[in-house]
Design a protein around this motif. Structure first.
Motif, PDB file in Angstrom:
ATOM      1  N   VAL A   1       0.838  -1.200   0.000  1.00 21.64           N
ATOM      2  CA  VAL A   1       0.000   0.000   0.000  1.00 21.64           C
ATOM      3  C   VAL A   1       0.876   1.254   0.000  1.00 21.64           C
ATOM      4  CG1 VAL A   1      -1.856   1.237   1.178  1.00 21.64           C
ATOM      5  CG2 VAL A   1      -1.839  -1.263   1.181  1.00 21.64           C
ATOM      6  N   VAL A   2       2.006   1.216   0.696  1.00 22.26           N
ATOM      7  CA  VAL A   2       2.948   2.332   0.644  1.00 22.26           C
ATOM      8  C   VAL A   2       3.412   2.569  -0.786  1.00 22.26           C
ATOM      9  CG1 VAL A   2       5.279   3.082   1.293  1.00 22.26           C
ATOM     10  CG2 VAL A   2       3.744   2.146   3.030  1.00 22.26           C
ATOM     11  N   GLN A   3       3.752   1.516  -1.485  1.00 19.70           N
ATOM     12  CA  GLN A   3       4.196   1.646  -2.874  1.00 19.70           C
ATOM     13  C   GLN A   3       3.095   2.241  -3.752  1.00 19.70           C
ATOM     14  OE1 GLN A   3       5.502  -2.385  -3.764  1.00 19.70           O
ATOM     15  NE2 GLN A   3       7.624  -1.884  -3.252  1.00 19.70           N
ATOM     16  N   ARG A   4       1.855   1.825  -3.505  1.00 22.50           N
ATOM     17  CA  ARG A   4       0.744   2.382  -4.286  1.00 22.50           C
ATOM     18  C   ARG A   4       0.604   3.875  -4.009  1.00 22.50           C
ATOM     19  NH1 ARG A   4      -3.714   0.408  -6.943  1.00 22.50           N
ATOM     20  NH2 ARG A   4      -2.101  -0.992  -7.766  1.00 22.50           N
ATOM     21  N   ILE A   5       0.669   4.268  -2.759  1.00 21.34           N
ATOM     22  CA  ILE A   5       0.553   5.684  -2.398  1.00 21.34           C
ATOM     23  C   ILE A   5       1.670   6.498  -3.037  1.00 21.34           C
ATOM     24  CG2 ILE A   5       0.689   7.333  -0.484  1.00 21.34           C
ATOM     25  CD1 ILE A   5      -0.642   5.155   1.287  1.00 21.34           C
ATOM     26  N   GLU A   6       2.900   6.025  -2.916  1.00 25.58           N
ATOM     27  CA  GLU A   6       4.042   6.789  -3.419  1.00 25.58           C
ATOM     28  C   GLU A   6       4.073   6.837  -4.943  1.00 25.58           C
ATOM     29  OE1 GLU A   6       7.523   5.152  -1.554  1.00 25.58           O
ATOM     30  OE2 GLU A   6       7.124   6.221   0.337  1.00 25.58           O
ATOM     31  N   SER A   7       3.670   5.760  -5.599  1.00 31.88           N
ATOM     32  CA  SER A   7       3.708   5.728  -7.062  1.00 31.88           C
ATOM     33  C   SER A   7       2.690   6.664  -7.687  1.00 31.88           C
ATOM     34  CB  SER A   7       3.465   4.299  -7.565  1.00 31.88           C
ATOM     35  OG  SER A   7       2.138   3.877  -7.276  1.00 31.88           O
ATOM     36  N   ARG A   8       1.682   7.061  -6.925  1.00 31.05           N
ATOM     37  CA  ARG A   8       0.647   7.988  -7.413  1.00 31.05           C
ATOM     38  C   ARG A   8       0.774   9.374  -6.782  1.00 31.05           C
ATOM     39  NH1 ARG A   8       0.526   2.898  -9.222  1.00 31.05           N
ATOM     40  NH2 ARG A   8      -1.377   2.324 -10.337  1.00 31.05           N
ATOM     41  N   ASN A   9       1.822   9.600  -6.013  1.00 27.66           N
ATOM     42  CA  ASN A   9       1.999  10.871  -5.298  1.00 27.66           C
ATOM     43  C   ASN A   9       0.757  11.185  -4.480  1.00 27.66           C
ATOM     44  OD1 ASN A   9       3.418  13.111  -4.460  1.00 27.66           O
ATOM     45  ND2 ASN A   9       2.936  14.363  -6.254  1.00 27.66           N
ATOM     46  N   GLY A  10       0.226  10.154  -3.834  1.00 29.40           N
ATOM     47  CA  GLY A  10      -1.059  10.264  -3.157  1.00 29.40           C
ATOM     48  C   GLY A  10      -1.103  11.267  -2.030  1.00 29.40           C
ATOM     49  N   THR A  11       0.016  11.453  -1.330  1.00 33.81           N
ATOM     50  CA  THR A  11      -0.006  12.353  -0.175  1.00 33.81           C
ATOM     51  C   THR A  11      -0.065  13.825  -0.577  1.00 33.81           C
ATOM     52  OG1 THR A  11       2.419  12.311  -0.024  1.00 33.81           O
ATOM     53  CG2 THR A  11       1.189  10.720   1.327  1.00 33.81           C
ATOM     54  N   LEU A  12       0.038  14.111  -1.861  1.00 36.90           N
ATOM     55  CA  LEU A  12      -0.102  15.500  -2.316  1.00 36.90           C
ATOM     56  C   LEU A  12      -1.457  16.071  -1.914  1.00 36.90           C
ATOM     57  CD1 LEU A  12       0.910  17.971  -3.910  1.00 36.90           C
ATOM     58  CD2 LEU A  12       0.035  16.868  -5.993  1.00 36.90           C
ATOM     59  N   ILE A  13      -2.487  15.230  -1.854  1.00 39.86           N
ATOM     60  CA  ILE A  13      -3.816  15.726  -1.490  1.00 39.86           C
ATOM     61  C   ILE A  13      -3.817  16.280  -0.066  1.00 39.86           C
ATOM     62  CG2 ILE A  13      -4.731  13.525  -0.613  1.00 39.86           C
ATOM     63  CD1 ILE A  13      -7.413  14.263  -1.935  1.00 39.86           C
ATOM     64  N   LEU A  14      -2.991  15.717   0.805  1.00 38.51           N
ATOM     65  CA  LEU A  14      -2.908  16.202   2.182  1.00 38.51           C
ATOM     66  C   LEU A  14      -2.261  17.575   2.229  1.00 38.51           C
ATOM     67  CD1 LEU A  14      -1.705  12.836   3.741  1.00 38.51           C
ATOM     68  CD2 LEU A  14      -4.024  13.760   3.816  1.00 38.51           C
ATOM     69  N   ASP A  15      -1.196  17.750   1.457  1.00 41.00           N
ATOM     70  CA  ASP A  15      -0.539  19.063   1.382  1.00 41.00           C
ATOM     71  C   ASP A  15      -1.495  20.111   0.818  1.00 41.00           C
ATOM     72  OD1 ASP A  15       1.822  17.848   2.259  1.00 41.00           O
ATOM     73  OD2 ASP A  15       2.499  17.461   0.214  1.00 41.00           O
ATOM     74  N   ALA A  16      -2.198  19.732  -0.257  1.00 42.51           N
ATOM     75  CA  ALA A  16      -3.091  20.681  -0.922  1.00 42.51           C
ATOM     76  C   ALA A  16      -4.259  21.058  -0.033  1.00 42.51           C
ATOM     77  CB  ALA A  16      -3.587  20.087  -2.242  1.00 42.51           C
ATOM     78  N   ALA A  17      -4.836  20.080   0.661  1.00 47.38           N
ATOM     79  CA  ALA A  17      -5.972  20.353   1.543  1.00 47.38           C
ATOM     80  C   ALA A  17      -5.552  21.206   2.728  1.00 47.38           C
ATOM     81  CB  ALA A  17      -6.595  19.043   2.014  1.00 47.38           C
ATOM     82  N   GLU A  18      -4.372  20.955   3.260  1.00 47.62           N
ATOM     83  CA  GLU A  18      -3.882  21.765   4.369  1.00 47.62           C
ATOM     84  C   GLU A  18      -3.651  23.203   3.913  1.00 47.62           C
ATOM     85  OE1 GLU A  18      -0.853  20.940   7.953  1.00 47.62           O
ATOM     86  OE2 GLU A  18       0.160  21.120   5.997  1.00 47.62           O
ATOM     87  N   ALA A  19      -3.105  23.379   2.705  1.00 49.63           N
ATOM     88  CA  ALA A  19      -2.854  24.719   2.181  1.00 49.63           C
ATOM     89  C   ALA A  19      -4.146  25.508   2.002  1.00 49.63           C
ATOM     90  CB  ALA A  19      -2.099  24.629   0.851  1.00 49.63           C
ATOM     91  N   LEU A  20      -5.241  24.819   1.700  1.00 53.52           N
ATOM     92  CA  LEU A  20      -6.542  25.472   1.542  1.00 53.52           C
ATOM     93  C   LEU A  20      -7.169  25.842   2.886  1.00 53.52           C
ATOM     94  CD1 LEU A  20      -8.060  23.218  -1.266  1.00 53.52           C
ATOM     95  CD2 LEU A  20      -7.627  25.676  -1.465  1.00 53.52           C
ATOM     96  N   GLY A  21      -6.665  25.261   3.965  1.00 59.82           N
ATOM     97  CA  GLY A  21      -7.252  25.508   5.279  1.00 59.82           C
ATOM     98  C   GLY A  21      -8.301  24.495   5.672  1.00 59.82           C
ATOM     99  N   LEU A  22      -8.351  23.364   4.955  1.00 61.06           N
ATOM    100  CA  LEU A  22      -9.355  22.346   5.256  1.00 61.06           C
ATOM    101  C   LEU A  22      -9.027  21.593   6.545  1.00 61.06           C
ATOM    102  CD1 LEU A  22     -11.843  20.712   4.559  1.00 61.06           C
ATOM    103  CD2 LEU A  22     -10.508  19.469   2.843  1.00 61.06           C
ATOM    104  N   GLY A  23      -7.761  21.540   6.913  1.00 60.01           N
ATOM    105  CA  GLY A  23      -7.371  20.838   8.128  1.00 60.01           C
ATOM    106  C   GLY A  23      -5.875  20.883   8.301  1.00 60.01           C
TER     107      GLY A  23
END
Length: 343
Positions: A305-327
């Motif tokens: 699952v780590v490989q799947r997350i990293e291969s899709r740059n999945g954690t970018l959504i966390l950075d983007a949502a935090e930048a918007l002020g969502l959390g």
């Protein structure tokens, strides 16, 4: 004699053990196949004066465990309540089982809500979608509303990076509060699916899903603009949170079981190859998803699952949502320590 469940809240560093498969009450006491050192969770903070949002955790994957995680949040839904979850594609059985969620859905007097897909399959039309929901047992526990059955509506996304508005099922206007029930798992395009994906792609109408995938254009997913798509999902999630009184009329619960690299939207998902972890709950969707990701990284059997997350740059959504002020990505972890006592 009867068994009485006593739950105590505590912030602590400990290794806990989990059961493989669908999970059961007391699994932490009977299955030691997988251990996680909670002190190593990357974004967890432990300072007593921290203002980081709280994420509650229990390893008890059962109706009782789900209810305890929900109750720990201390936010009571009011008005007409939507319960957003995935009813799962035909052929997939990794979705949250109705028997697991029934008590919680009925406690909040919720209506299960979804929107039609944009990629074909058993949930691409309202009639087929409702049939799949029935086949998977959801219509037996609550009403099911396909929110874009009769159309869509547009809601604003303040300060969205790629999207200025979100197309959602028009029936969203009928609800006052949203309980977001997530099955955390991998995803073929997004890397992982959790709370943020559930309220972005999940609440978007069929046409709205295409808009998010095309990052404001109505097209199929373009891998050359993959990061733009990830950020557009964060935009859409923020729009839905803002719609529900800046997130004050939402709460989030995630179940980490059946941890496949593939989504519940896949009719032929890969079999899970890691142990179940538990149930997490928060009022902050970014903190919740980050905690789930951290647990995957900390699990000794989370490699695929780590490989799947990293291969899709999945954690970018966390950075983007935090930048918007969502959390916030930093969180406090409060562990619901479950003990069984005869009385």
């Amino acid at each position: 004699m009867r068994n009485k469940l006593i739950a105590a809240l505590g912030v602590c560093s400990l290794a806990m053990s989990f059961g493989l498969g669908s999970g059961s009450a007391g699994a932490e006491e009977t299955n030691a196949a997988s251990r996680i050192d909670f002190s190593q969770l990357q974004h967890r903070v432990t300072a007593a004066d921290s203002k980081a949002p709280v994420v509650y955790f229990t390893s008890d994957i059962s109706p009782d465990g789900l209810m305890k995680a929900y109750e720990a949040l201390g936010r009571t839904p009011s008005g007409k309540v939507a319960v957003k979850l995935s009813t799962g594609e035909a052929g997939n059985n990794h979705y949250l089982q109705p028997a697991l969620i029934k008590d919680l859905v009925q406690r909040v007097n919720g209506t299960i809500v979804e929107c039609n897909t944009a990629y074909g399959g058993s949930r691409a039309s309202t009639a087929a979608h409702l049939r799949t929901a029935k086949d998977h047992g959801f219509t037996a526990i609550a009403d099911v509303d396909i929110m874009d059955a009769d159309g869509e509506m547009e809601i604003p996304i303040p300060h969205g990076k790629h999207l200025q508005s979100d197309l959602v099922g028009q029936n969203l206007k009928n609800y006052d509060f949203m309980v977001v029930l997530n099955h955390f798992k991998g995803h073929a395009i997004g890397g992982f699916g959790g709370a943020l994906k559930n309220i972005s792609i999940g609440v978007a109408s069929s046409k709205g899903k295409s808009r998010i995938h095309g990052a404001a254009s109505y097209s199929t997913h373009n891998m050359s603009r993959h990061d733009t798509f990830i950020e557009a999902m964060a935009d859409a999630a923020y729009g839905v949170s803002e719609y529900f009184d800046h997130g004050q009329k939402m709460l989030y619960v995630s179940v980490m079981n059946n941890l496949s690299v593939d989504c519940d939207c896949d009719s032929h998902p890969a079999e899970p190859d890691m142990h179940d972890i538990g149930i997490l709950a928060s009022l902050d969707p970014v903190a919740l998803d980050q905690a789930c990701v951290d647990l995957i990284y900390a699990a000794p059997d989370g490699k695929s699952v780590v490989q799947r997350i990293e291969s899709r740059n999945g954690t970018l959504i966390l950075d983007a949502a935090e930048a918007l002020g969502l959390g916030q990505k930093q969180y406090q972890l409060q562990i619901l320590v479950l003990m069984f006592k005869s009385s």
